[in-house]
Structures are given as C-alpha cells and as structure tokens.
Design an enzyme around this catalytic site. Structure first.
Site, PDB file in Angstrom:
ATOM      1  N   LYS A  61      -2.562   7.338  16.303  1.00  0.00           N
ATOM      2  CA  LYS A  61      -2.928   6.694  15.033  1.00  0.00           C
ATOM      3  C   LYS A  61      -4.093   7.473  14.441  1.00  0.00           C
ATOM      4  CE  LYS A  61      -1.640   3.108  12.583  1.00  0.00           C
ATOM      5  NZ  LYS A  61      -0.365   2.350  12.586  1.00  0.00           N
TER       6      LYS A  61
ATOM      7  N   ASP B 256       0.453   4.313   6.598  1.00  0.00           N
ATOM      8  CA  ASP B 256       0.008   2.987   7.032  1.00  0.00           C
ATOM      9  C   ASP B 256      -0.701   2.414   5.799  1.00  0.00           C
ATOM     10  OD1 ASP B 256      -0.306   1.385   9.786  1.00  0.00           O
ATOM     11  OD2 ASP B 256      -2.172   1.104   8.709  1.00  0.00           O
TER      12      ASP B 256
ATOM     13  N   GLY C 288       0.224 -10.763   2.517  1.00  0.00           N
ATOM     14  CA  GLY C 288       0.252  -9.338   2.224  1.00  0.00           C
ATOM     15  C   GLY C 288       0.864  -9.061   0.871  1.00  0.00           C
ATOM     16  N   PHE C 289       0.766  -7.807   0.503  1.00  0.00           N
ATOM     17  CA  PHE C 289       1.113  -7.415  -0.862  1.00  0.00           C
ATOM     18  C   PHE C 289       1.664  -6.002  -0.873  1.00  0.00           C
ATOM     19  CE2 PHE C 289       0.143  -6.770  -5.380  1.00  0.00           C
ATOM     20  CZ  PHE C 289       0.299  -8.054  -5.873  1.00  0.00           C
ATOM     21  N   GLY C 290       1.749  -5.400   0.306  1.00  0.00           N
ATOM     22  CA  GLY C 290       2.058  -3.972   0.382  1.00  0.00           C
ATOM     23  C   GLY C 290       3.501  -3.685   0.722  1.00  0.00           C
ATOM     24  N   ASN C 291       3.697  -2.496   1.251  1.00  0.00           N
ATOM     25  CA  ASN C 291       5.027  -2.001   1.577  1.00  0.00           C
ATOM     26  C   ASN C 291       5.773  -2.905   2.561  1.00  0.00           C
ATOM     27  OD1 ASN C 291       6.313  -0.175   3.995  1.00  0.00           O
ATOM     28  ND2 ASN C 291       7.041   0.406   1.974  1.00  0.00           N
ATOM     29  N   VAL C 292       5.067  -3.419   3.565  1.00  0.00           N
ATOM     30  CA  VAL C 292       5.737  -4.225   4.584  1.00  0.00           C
ATOM     31  C   VAL C 292       6.172  -5.575   4.002  1.00  0.00           C
ATOM     32  CG1 VAL C 292       5.514  -5.280   6.863  1.00  0.00           C
ATOM     33  CG2 VAL C 292       4.478  -3.053   6.434  1.00  0.00           C
ATOM     34  N   ALA C 293       5.255  -6.243   3.286  1.00  0.00           N
ATOM     35  CA  ALA C 293       5.590  -7.527   2.652  1.00  0.00           C
ATOM     36  C   ALA C 293       6.768  -7.355   1.693  1.00  0.00           C
ATOM     37  CB  ALA C 293       4.365  -8.073   1.913  1.00  0.00           C
ATOM     38  N   TRP C 294       6.750  -6.271   0.957  1.00  0.00           N
ATOM     39  CA  TRP C 294       7.828  -5.982  -0.003  1.00  0.00           C
ATOM     40  C   TRP C 294       9.199  -5.910   0.684  1.00  0.00           C
ATOM     41  CZ3 TRP C 294      10.342  -1.011  -0.100  1.00  0.00           C
ATOM     42  CH2 TRP C 294      11.242  -0.848  -1.139  1.00  0.00           C
TER      43      TRP C 294
HETATM   44  O1  2IT Z   1       2.150   0.765  12.420  1.00  0.00           O
HETATM   45  C1  2IT Z   1       3.136   1.521  12.353  1.00  0.00           C
HETATM   46  O2  2IT Z   1       4.064   1.443  13.161  1.00  0.00           O
HETATM   47  C2  2IT Z   1       3.166   2.502  11.271  1.00  0.00           C
HETATM   48  N1  2IT Z   1       2.240   2.536  10.465  1.00  0.00           N
HETATM   49  C3  2IT Z   1       4.305   3.471  11.148  1.00  0.00           C
HETATM   50  C4  2IT Z   1       4.129   4.611  12.076  1.00  0.00           C
HETATM   51  C5  2IT Z   1       5.133   5.709  11.918  1.00  0.00           C
HETATM   52  O3  2IT Z   1       4.914   6.761  12.548  1.00  0.00           O
HETATM   53  O4  2IT Z   1       6.129   5.561  11.190  1.00  0.00           O
END
Ligand code: 2IT
Length: 452
Positions: A131, A171, A242-248
């Site tokens: 990370k 991320d 949330g409001f980002g890519n994951v929530a979407w």
């Molecule tokens: O938390 C995660 O799993 C990510 N931000 C995606 C990591 C990735 O290498 O696609």
C-alpha cells in the site's frame, strides 16, 4: 488449560506488536483483529509452531518514505510525504492501492498493507500485499497541480516498483486521472510500457469493469451472505455511506438487483432519499465526484426527495442491509447498536476497516451477518489481478468475461470464509473465516521459502 495458553499467546503477541509499533493505532487495530482469530488456529497446526509467522507478517518487508516536493499554481513550493509499504511478497509481487489524503500516515498505510496481504490471498490470484500514498489533499487542487504532484510522487516511486516487483493502483484520492499521470511519468523515466499500475484507462491497457469492480464485488458477496439465510436483495433497503468510486459501484449494482439505496454520505454529513438513489442520481453522483466535489449537501440540493443531515452518519436510518463504503473507523459501537436495534440483517463492509473492533464484536455477538472489508471488498484488487493478466497476455477481455470472473472470485471468497468461519450453531463468523483463509496461503508460501 489449553484455552488459557491460547488466550495468553494472544495477549503476549498484542503486547509485542504494541511495543514495537507505538503510536500506530490503526495498524494495531488491524493486527489485533487478525491475531484474535488466527492465533487459536495456529495452535492447532503443528507445522506452524515456532515459525513466528504472524510476527513476520506484521513486519513490512520494506518501508519506503520519501519527500515529494512540487510547485503549486501560485508558484509556491509545497512539500508532502510519500510512502510505499511493501508488506509481503510470499505469494506474488506487492499489490495494493495508493491513497492521497491528508490523514495518510505510516500507521494508516501499514494497516492497509497488512489487510491487503490477507485480502489478496483470498482472491486466489498471485498477488502479495502493499500500500502507498501521500498526505496530499487533492481537494481544491487544479488539474495541473494534480498532474505535477503525481509526477513528483512517481519520480521517486518508480525506483521501487515494476510489473514483477510491485504494482500499485488507486485508492481514496487516486482515480483514473491520477493513474494516467502516474503511468505517464513512470513510462517517461523508465522508458518502459508495462503493466506497472492497474486501474489504467482503456486506451492504454486498462480493464473493462475495473472502475465498477469493488462495488460490484461487494454486492455479489452480500448476495451470497443473504442466500445463507434464504434471502435475496430484491425489495431490501440499503444504507450506504461514502460518496466515491466504491459507493458508486455498490449503488449501481444494488439498484440493478432490485434493492433500494436510501443514503449516501460525505465528510459533511449524509443524505436520506426516501425515493431511493437510482437512475440519474447515480450519474449525478459520478458527475459531482469527477468535478472534485464530495459534499453530500450539494447532492441533496439537486433532488426534491433528498434530505441532508449535517454532521451525522447514516447508521441511524432503519434498513435491511448496511454497507459502509467511505473509510476506516466510520462505524462505531453506538452505530452497531442502532443498526441491530432497527433489525439490520446484514452488514457488508465495502471500505477497509470501516467498523471499530467493538462494533464488529457487537454484530458477531448478535449473530448479524457481518463481513470484513478484506473479504467483501476484494473484488477491486481481484479485478486489478485480471488487468495484470490481460496486460501479460496482451489481450483485452470483454465486460462479460471480466464480470463473470469477478463473480466467480467473490463466490469463491465467500465459500472460503464459510469453510473456515462456520461455528457449531451454523452461524458464519466471516471475520474468523477471512483471516484464517487469507492467512493459510501466505503461511504455506512463507514456510516453503524459508526464513527470508
Ligand atoms: O483497497 C484496495 O483493495 C484497493 N485500493 C485496490 C488495490 C488494487 O491494487 O487494485
């Protein structure tokens, strides 16, 4: 006696980690959750005895911390701190996202890298854990400032990564635009066009479905959990943060499967929409986000049925399913109590470590279906793995092909969690299941490779 020994081992291990990593509360929290479930398992396997597997897993193979100097639009020099935590490469190259957010520090990135190691193992794909990020705040920055920052960040990072070494992705604060700038700078300095990053644009090696994958995977996982109690998602109410890519991605898939999403949230509060967040509202969410605006209040202002609740979290809203999709530590014990009181059936984590340890324990004690992010949000990195495969074979798969593989992977992770997490009364402890299933593959690879 046996039980006492295991309890003591857990306490000793936690004390050791605490002493070794002072002032890293998020990292400690993530390690604790794993230790509590994995140490009793280690005690049952003779070949793990004395191998210090968890001690080794909790020490990053390498931590890189670097200066990121850049010049803002006003001509002023800015200095940020960049990081890459190369946590574990036992089962594949380091893999994990890059976060640009003012809260980024060593503790946060170490917790994320630690979780990532288990998550990546669960996907069954050959990816180690890593990370990275910077304490850079993208809010209010111009496009050119973002580009210059990404270039400055990659000028150092490019010395430490590569398609067979370490493959970052996005991320929080790092989306398709930032990945493009990072990729461009890597290619310029190294003079190599390779799959060194995932989440790339379709024009230069990206994968279809990668933007949707984290959220879709969460919902596929949730579907599997609900199936264990004979339920599906149709007609169910969902509270999403949330409001980002994951929530979407979550909202898109829930809506498609006939569920109703009642809330979203930003740093300023949450929006409750009795009519459900669907159709053009989902598109507007994407539009706001790509303009760099994550204010829930601005979303609410556009739709008559939407009510903004300033400074509050959405967990007070009655629902069948709760999906925390914002960030770490956004769902506390008092929230867990409210959700349970209101009859929540299932809590599927979409963010990384959104629930505190006491909130998780409350859900488990009350036998609520609860999945940790490292299991239910693994569809994002799994699809990054699929992007790496496509880059390696120099082919692009169709949306259907990628989506089918993603679904299979999520069903597989769910099964692995069940196999290791099923308790005597039939209740599935997904926390235990995910930690043990994730641990086993990494442990076997580490044992085979010796003390390195
Ligand atoms: O938390 C995660 O799993 C990510 N931000 C995606 C990591 C990735 O290498 O696609």
């Amino acid at each position: 006696m046996e039980h006492y020994n295991v309890e003591q081992k857990i306490q000793e291990f936690i004390a050791y980690i605490e002493a070794k990593n002072p002032n890293e509360p998020e990292f400690l929290q993530a390690v604790k959750e794993v230790a509590i479930t994995v140490i009793p398992f280690i005690a049952t396997r003779k070949q793990y005895d004395g191998m210090k597997l968890l001690e080794r897993m909790a020490e990053p193979e390498r931590t890189i911390i670097f200066r990121v100097p850049w010049v803002d639009d006003a001509g002023e020099i800015q200095v940020n701190r960049g990081f890459r935590i190369q946590m574990n490469s036992a089962i594949g190259p380091y893999k994990g996202g890059i976060r640009f957010h003012p809260t980024v520090n060593l503790s946060v990135l170490k917790f994320l890298a630690f979780e990532q190691t288990f998550k990546n193992s669960l996907t069954t794909l050959p990816m180690g854990g890593g990370k990275g990020g910077a304490d850079f705040d993208p809010q209010g920055k111009s496009n050119m400032e973002i580009m210059r920052f990404c270039q400055a960040f990659m000028t150092e990072l490019c010395k430490h990564i590569g398609p067979e070494t370490d493959v970052p992705a996005g991320d929080i604060g790092v989306g398709a635009r930032e990945i493009g700038y990072l990729f461009g700078q890597y290619k310029k300095i190294r003079n190599e066009f390779t799959g060194v990053l995932t989440g790339k644009g379709l024009a230069y090696g990206g994968s279809l479905i990668r933007p949707e994958a984290t959220g879709y995977g969460v919902v596929y996982f949730c579907e599997q959990m609900m199936k264990t109690i004979g339920e599906d998602l149709k007609g169910k109410t969902f509270v999403v943060s949330g409001f980002g890519n994951v929530a979407w991605g979550v909202i898109k898939k829930v809506t498609e499967l006939g569920g109703k999403v009642l809330t979203i949230s930003g740093p300023d509060g949450y929006v409750y929409d009795k009519d459900g967040i669907d159709g053009e509202k989902i598109d507007y969410l994407l539009e706001l986000r790509s303009s760099g605006n994550n204010r829930a209040e601005d979303f609410a202002a556009k739709f008559p049925g939407a009510v903004f609740h300033a400074g509050k979290r959405p967990w007070e809203v009655k629902c069948d399913v709760a999906i925390p999709a914002a960030t770490q530590n956004e769902l506390f014990l008092e929230d867990a109590k409210m959700l349970v009181e209101n009859g929540v059936m299932c809590v599927t984590e979409a963010a990384n470590m959104p629930s505190t340890l006491d909130a998780i324990n409350y859900f488990l004690e009350h036998k609520v279906l609860f999945s940790p992010g490292k299991a239910s949000n693994a569809g994002g990195v799994a699809t990054s793995g699929l992007e790496m495969t496509q880059n390696s074979i120099r082919l692009n798969w169709s949306s259907e092909e990628v989506d089918t593989r993603l679904k299979e992977i999520m069903v597989g992770i769910h099964k692995a969690c069940r196999d290791y997490g099923k308790e005597e009364d039939g209740y599935v402890n997904y926390v235990k299941g995910a930690n043990i299933a994730g641990f086993v593959k990494v442990a076997e690879a580490m044992l085979a490779q010796g003390v390195v």
